[in-house]
Design an enzyme around this catalytic site. Structure first.
Site, short mmCIF file in Angstrom:
data_model
loop_
_atom_site.label_atom_id
_atom_site.label_comp_id
_atom_site.label_asym_id
_atom_site.label_seq_id
_atom_site.Cartn_x
_atom_site.Cartn_y
_atom_site.Cartn_z
N HIS A 1 12.00 -34.92 2.15
CA HIS A 1 11.17 -35.33 1.02
C HIS A 1 10.28 -36.52 1.36
O HIS A 1 9.10 -36.55 1.02
CB HIS A 1 12.07 -35.66 -0.18
CG HIS A 1 11.33 -35.89 -1.44
ND1 HIS A 1 10.95 -37.15 -1.87
CD2 HIS A 1 10.90 -35.03 -2.39
CE1 HIS A 1 10.32 -37.05 -3.03
NE2 HIS A 1 10.27 -35.77 -3.36
N SER B 1 6.76 -36.04 -7.96
CA SER B 1 6.97 -36.66 -6.65
C SER B 1 5.73 -36.58 -5.78
O SER B 1 5.49 -37.46 -4.95
CB SER B 1 8.11 -35.95 -5.90
OG SER B 1 9.36 -36.35 -6.33
N ASN C 1 10.41 -35.43 -13.63
CA ASN C 1 10.34 -34.02 -14.00
C ASN C 1 11.38 -33.69 -15.05
O ASN C 1 12.43 -34.32 -15.12
CB ASN C 1 10.59 -33.13 -12.78
CG ASN C 1 9.56 -33.33 -11.70
OD1 ASN C 1 8.54 -33.98 -11.91
ND2 ASN C 1 9.81 -32.78 -10.54
N ASP D 1 11.99 -43.74 -0.03
CA ASP D 1 12.35 -42.34 -0.20
C ASP D 1 13.56 -41.99 0.68
O ASP D 1 14.46 -42.81 0.85
CB ASP D 1 11.15 -41.46 0.15
CG ASP D 1 11.07 -40.21 -0.70
OD1 ASP D 1 11.87 -39.29 -0.45
OD2 ASP D 1 10.22 -40.15 -1.61
#
Length: 420
Positions: A128, A288, A221, A97
């Site tokens: 994130h 996520s 998404n 990430d």
């Protein structure tokens, strides 16, 4: 509000990471702040000169006191039931990430090693990666009034950073981070990002599988105005990768969850709470965040069943899932306790009639609770009826005799032997 735009073409994986603990909007368009790191579809240049490392303005987050109730995802998954069996000890999970803030109170001492494919800093400047890591492994600090906990709080983490910001034009970095994680002992690799299908990424996934590492990936998404135009996300669409969709608090597939990606299971991905900076963020949404819930469950399974291969672990998770509930839900919501404890043939084909759990505890109905009010009324009625019956019996014996004597008092008769 954090960050800028994440650019990743049709495979963009965006999310909202609102700092307020209020429900997030239903959709997460790609130009909203706080998006997940993704790889661009543009081919990487053969020779590039790295730009100077950007200043790392670490996220702050809100204090734990902002979390006033147990997060809904914890209540829904109830993974604490599986903690009676395992909390993930002995398993290493890689977070591929934007980095991990290893100094967060609930993540201290958990990061075993770090790698920065971006060439900047292992620190998480975006936030994130820390959010993802918290869902997987945040320590249990409820004794200090922190309601939030991770799914597998005893795992170790590998910090495999591939993005210094919300996007990267070098689509080889994600593959490098996955390969590093596999070669450094990760048994579960969480990839909460989407990328195009490339030879480098395919080879990285094969390398991980050769090392028996289970890759868990977000399905991706889609903004509402892109619905119907979306494309499959990778590595989620590769064979042997556990692909995770997002659901809301009602268990319904989120409107932003990508349907073009092959879906295996679903997990909470709306109005999620997790770690950020040295504090917390709420209102998070995106596939996520569904992925790390599944990664935590995979870690619990690997800790409890260490001899299973990565594919057998995936089979357990799919077989014990709650069942699909519409398009884009796959085998349905993950079930932590069942995934860890159910009697399952690890080589069964998920979805087949013989793939259901083979057994387990047989539920025995508990006796109905005693209704004290009803019992009291019943006793009172029974007692009253008995008293009335005695009165009637007495009257039946006394009244006829009284009538025969004209209601005159009777005389006592003294026995002869007692007379003077």
């Amino acid at each position: 509000m954090r960050g800028g735009r994440i650019a990743a073409g049709a495979a963009s994986l965006a999310l909202t990471s609102a700092l307020a603990f209020a429900p997030a909007a239903a959709a997460a368009p790609a130009d909203r702040p706080g998006a997940a790191p993704t790889a661009s579809k543009k081919p990487a240049r053969q020779k590039t000169q790295r730009a100077p490392a950007p200043k790392c303005n670490k996220q702050i987050g809100q204090p734990a006191s902002a979390i006033t109730v147990e997060p809904w995802a914890q209540r829904r998954l109830d993974f604490e039931e599986a903690w009676r069996i395992t909390r993930g000890r002995g398993v290493t999970v890689a977070v591929v990430d934007s980095g991990i803030n290893a100094n967060h109170p609930q993540l201290k001492g958990k990061v075993a090693a770090s790698f920065d494919a971006s060439g900047t800093t292992p620190d998480d400047c975006l936030g994130h990666g820390t959010e993802v890591a918290g869902i997987i492994a945040a320590a249990d600090m409820r004794g200090r009034n922190v309601p939030f906990v991770g799914v597998a709080p005893q795992v170790k983490l590998l910090n495999a950073k591939f993005a210094s910001g919300e996007s990267t034009q070098d689509n080889t970095l994600l593959a490098k981070a996955i390969t590093w994680a596999a070669e450094h002992g990760a048994k579960v690799i969480n990839v909460s990002s989407a990328a195009p299908d490339t030879a480098a990424l395919r080879e990285a996934v094969r390398t991980a599988q050769r090392h028996d590492a289970l890759i868990v990936a977000a399905a991706g998404n889609v903004a509402q105005d892109q619905r119907g135009k979306e494309s499959a996300a990778y590595p989620a669409s590769y064979k042997g990768v556990l692909s995770v969709a997002a659901v809301d608090e009602a268990g319904t597939i989120s409107g932003f969850s990508n349907h073009k990606t092959r879906i295996d299971v679903s997990a909470p991905g709306q109005n999620v709470i997790s770690t950020l900076g040295d504090g917390y963020a709420g209102g998070l949404q995106g596939t996520s965040f569904g992925a790390p819930f599944a990664s935590g469950v995979a870690a619990l399974v690997r800790a409890r069943h260490p001899k299973l291969t990565y594919q057998q672990v995936i089979n357990r998770i799919l077989i014990t899932a709650e069942g699909g509930n519409g398009q884009g839900s796959g085998h349905g919501m993950i079930s932590p306790l069942q995934a860890v404890s159910a009697l399952v043939d690890p080589d069964a084909t998920p979805g087949a009639a013989d793939a259901r759990p083979l057994g387990g505890a047989v539920p025995i109905a508990k006796p109905e609770p005693v209704d004290h009010r009803t019992r009291t009324i019943g006793l009172a009625v029974a007692g009253g009826a008995l008293a009335l019956a005695l009165v009637v019996a007495f009257a039946g014996a006394v009244i006829p005799r009284g009538r025969r004597r004209g209601w005159r008092p009777g005389r006592a008769v003294i026995p002869a032997e007692e007379r003077d």
